[in-house]
Write an enzyme that holds these catalytic residues in place. Structure first.
Site, PDB file in Angstrom:
ATOM      1  N   LEU A   1      18.403 -31.450 -11.565  1.00  0.00           N
ATOM      2  CA  LEU A   1      18.719 -32.462 -10.544  1.00  0.00           C
ATOM      3  C   LEU A   1      17.559 -33.423 -10.311  1.00  0.00           C
ATOM      4  O   LEU A   1      16.390 -33.036 -10.291  1.00  0.00           O
ATOM      5  CB  LEU A   1      19.111 -31.775  -9.230  1.00  0.00           C
ATOM      6  CG  LEU A   1      20.335 -30.854  -9.319  1.00  0.00           C
ATOM      7  CD1 LEU A   1      20.630 -30.237  -7.942  1.00  0.00           C
ATOM      8  CD2 LEU A   1      21.569 -31.604  -9.826  1.00  0.00           C
ATOM      9  N   HIS A   2      17.916 -34.699 -10.132  1.00  0.00           N
ATOM     10  CA  HIS A   2      16.922 -35.764  -9.925  1.00  0.00           C
ATOM     11  C   HIS A   2      17.464 -36.738  -8.887  1.00  0.00           C
ATOM     12  O   HIS A   2      18.528 -36.486  -8.278  1.00  0.00           O
ATOM     13  CB  HIS A   2      16.600 -36.454 -11.252  1.00  0.00           C
ATOM     14  CG  HIS A   2      17.819 -36.898 -12.017  1.00  0.00           C
ATOM     15  ND1 HIS A   2      18.720 -37.824 -11.532  1.00  0.00           N
ATOM     16  CD2 HIS A   2      18.296 -36.525 -13.231  1.00  0.00           C
ATOM     17  CE1 HIS A   2      19.682 -38.017 -12.411  1.00  0.00           C
ATOM     18  NE2 HIS A   2      19.458 -37.233 -13.451  1.00  0.00           N
TER      19      HIS A   2
ATOM     20  N   HIS B   1      21.187 -37.752  -8.971  1.00  0.00           N
ATOM     21  CA  HIS B   1      22.102 -36.778  -8.355  1.00  0.00           C
ATOM     22  C   HIS B   1      21.984 -36.834  -6.832  1.00  0.00           C
ATOM     23  O   HIS B   1      22.993 -36.785  -6.118  1.00  0.00           O
ATOM     24  CB  HIS B   1      21.767 -35.360  -8.818  1.00  0.00           C
ATOM     25  CG  HIS B   1      21.863 -35.151 -10.300  1.00  0.00           C
ATOM     26  ND1 HIS B   1      20.769 -34.892 -11.090  1.00  0.00           N
ATOM     27  CD2 HIS B   1      22.926 -35.160 -11.142  1.00  0.00           C
ATOM     28  CE1 HIS B   1      21.149 -34.732 -12.342  1.00  0.00           C
ATOM     29  NE2 HIS B   1      22.458 -34.899 -12.414  1.00  0.00           N
TER      30      HIS B   1
ATOM     31  N   LYS C   1      26.087 -44.440 -13.895  1.00  0.00           N
ATOM     32  CA  LYS C   1      25.211 -44.175 -15.041  1.00  0.00           C
ATOM     33  C   LYS C   1      26.059 -43.725 -16.243  1.00  0.00           C
ATOM     34  O   LYS C   1      25.843 -44.142 -17.366  1.00  0.00           O
ATOM     35  CB  LYS C   1      24.203 -43.098 -14.643  1.00  0.00           C
ATOM     36  CG  LYS C   1      23.526 -42.366 -15.754  1.00  0.00           C
ATOM     37  CD  LYS C   1      22.486 -43.224 -16.404  1.00  0.00           C
ATOM     38  CE  LYS C   1      21.661 -42.524 -17.459  1.00  0.00           C
ATOM     39  NZ  LYS C   1      22.367 -41.634 -18.337  1.00  0.00           N
TER      40      LYS C   1
ATOM     41  N   VAL D   1      20.892 -45.194 -10.292  1.00  0.00           N
ATOM     42  CA  VAL D   1      19.543 -45.125  -9.723  1.00  0.00           C
ATOM     43  C   VAL D   1      18.553 -45.247 -10.883  1.00  0.00           C
ATOM     44  O   VAL D   1      18.695 -44.560 -11.903  1.00  0.00           O
ATOM     45  CB  VAL D   1      19.323 -43.799  -8.964  1.00  0.00           C
ATOM     46  CG1 VAL D   1      17.903 -43.714  -8.421  1.00  0.00           C
ATOM     47  CG2 VAL D   1      20.336 -43.670  -7.833  1.00  0.00           C
TER      48      VAL D   1
END
Ligand code: AMP
Length: 285
Positions: A33-34, A37, A152, A179
């Site tokens: 996760l980044h 997310h 994305k 993002v």
């Protein structure tokens, strides 16, 4: 934050939340996760939803065993990221629970023809069958919900929207903006696999899209500029396309209006994708 791995407990939890008047916001992920997310978790939260995130690295959508083996897995930091970004319930189903037949083929496959055959689908045979099949299962277990997807993976979002229409899932698909890191690179779990040099080359994708986003042109002109920009940076392109934003059918030079530019390339053996809106102008205008 609640943590669940059992499919029945997950189904019961979502059902109980709805019974109490909550709206369930489902955020499907493959973990690592980044901030991309996290933006989906926050979008769900700001809509007032009960945020239910799933982490499942779905082997059925990998057509390449080495890609699956290299896919980053960070279970501990995933829990932290989810907890700090407003997830109410983190669901981490096991491979055996999701696909008990694996590695043998699962008899049932959801296949979205047309949209799913193009672009990523052409280069990665079976990829979107794997995506649509796993998302259908997540929807079936979660029940009526809003489901958040990032632009994305633009084609994935289109495939899911089509599947929801065709199979009448009680799901509202919510698209969320890409993002990016400060340098413009679309954040992706795969970015950690890039070398420093590869990462700077990878910036050509977002740079090319920003360039064509600046001024209207015909579909062919946009494609040429994208190819040129990526070629100059030494990115091996898998495809460069300007397409209808819903069906992803390739645009021709007689079309005008807003379309989607989509690019994919390979850097350091890592497959990268990006996309952005573009404006088509009339020929000879
Ligand atoms: P993944 O874990 O890569 O399967 O992605 C899970 C969800 O997060 C998908 O809906 C992705 O489109 C979304 N996502 C991944 N990266 C980004 C990003 N940089 N910006 C917005 N959404 C993203």
């Amino acid at each position: 934050m609640q943590r669940i791995s059992d499919l029945e407990a997950w189904r019961d939890y979502a059902h109980a939340q709805r019974t109490q008047g909550r709206h369930v916001g489902l955020v499907p992920t493959m973990g690592a996760l980044h901030q991309g997310h996290a933006s989906l978790f926050r979008a769900a939260r700001s809509n007032g939803d009960l945020v239910l995130a799933t982490v499942f690295v779905n082997p059925r959508q990998f057509n390449d065993a080495s890609d699956l083996a290299a896919y980053p897995r960070t279970p501990e930091s995933d829990v932290e990221m989810a907890e700090h970004n407003g997830v109410d319930c983190l669901v981490e189903p096991s491979l055996d629970a999701m696909w008990p037949d694996y590695p043998d083929a699962t008899p049932t496959t959801v296949s979205v023809r047309g949209i799913g055959d193009r672009l990523e689908g052409a280069g990665r045979p079976g990829h979107f069958d794997g995506v649509a099949s796993v998302i259908a299962k997540l929807f079936a277990i979660t029940g009526p919900c809003r489901a958040y997807f990032g632009e994305k993976d633009y084609q994935q979002m289109c495939v899911v929207r089509q599947m929801v229409r065709d199979l009448a899932f009680e799901v509202d698909v919510v698209g969320c903006p890409i993002v990016r890191d400060v340098d413009g690179l679309a954040i992706s779990s795969r970015n950690v696999l890039l070398s420093a040099e590869g990462r700077s080359r990878a910036l050509a994708l977002s740079r090319a899209l920003a360039l064509v986003g600046e001024q209207p042109a015909t579909a062919s002109e946009h494609r040429q500029r994208l190819e040129q920009c990526l070629g100059e940076a030494g990115v091996a392109t898998s495809y460069v396309e300007v397409a209808d934003p819903v069906t992803l059918a390739a645009s021709n030079d007689d079309e005008v209006g807003i379309r989607r530019a989509l690019v994919a390339g390979v850097v350091d053996n890592v497959r990268l994708i990006d996309n952005a809106p573009v404006t088509l102008r009339a020929r000879n205008s």
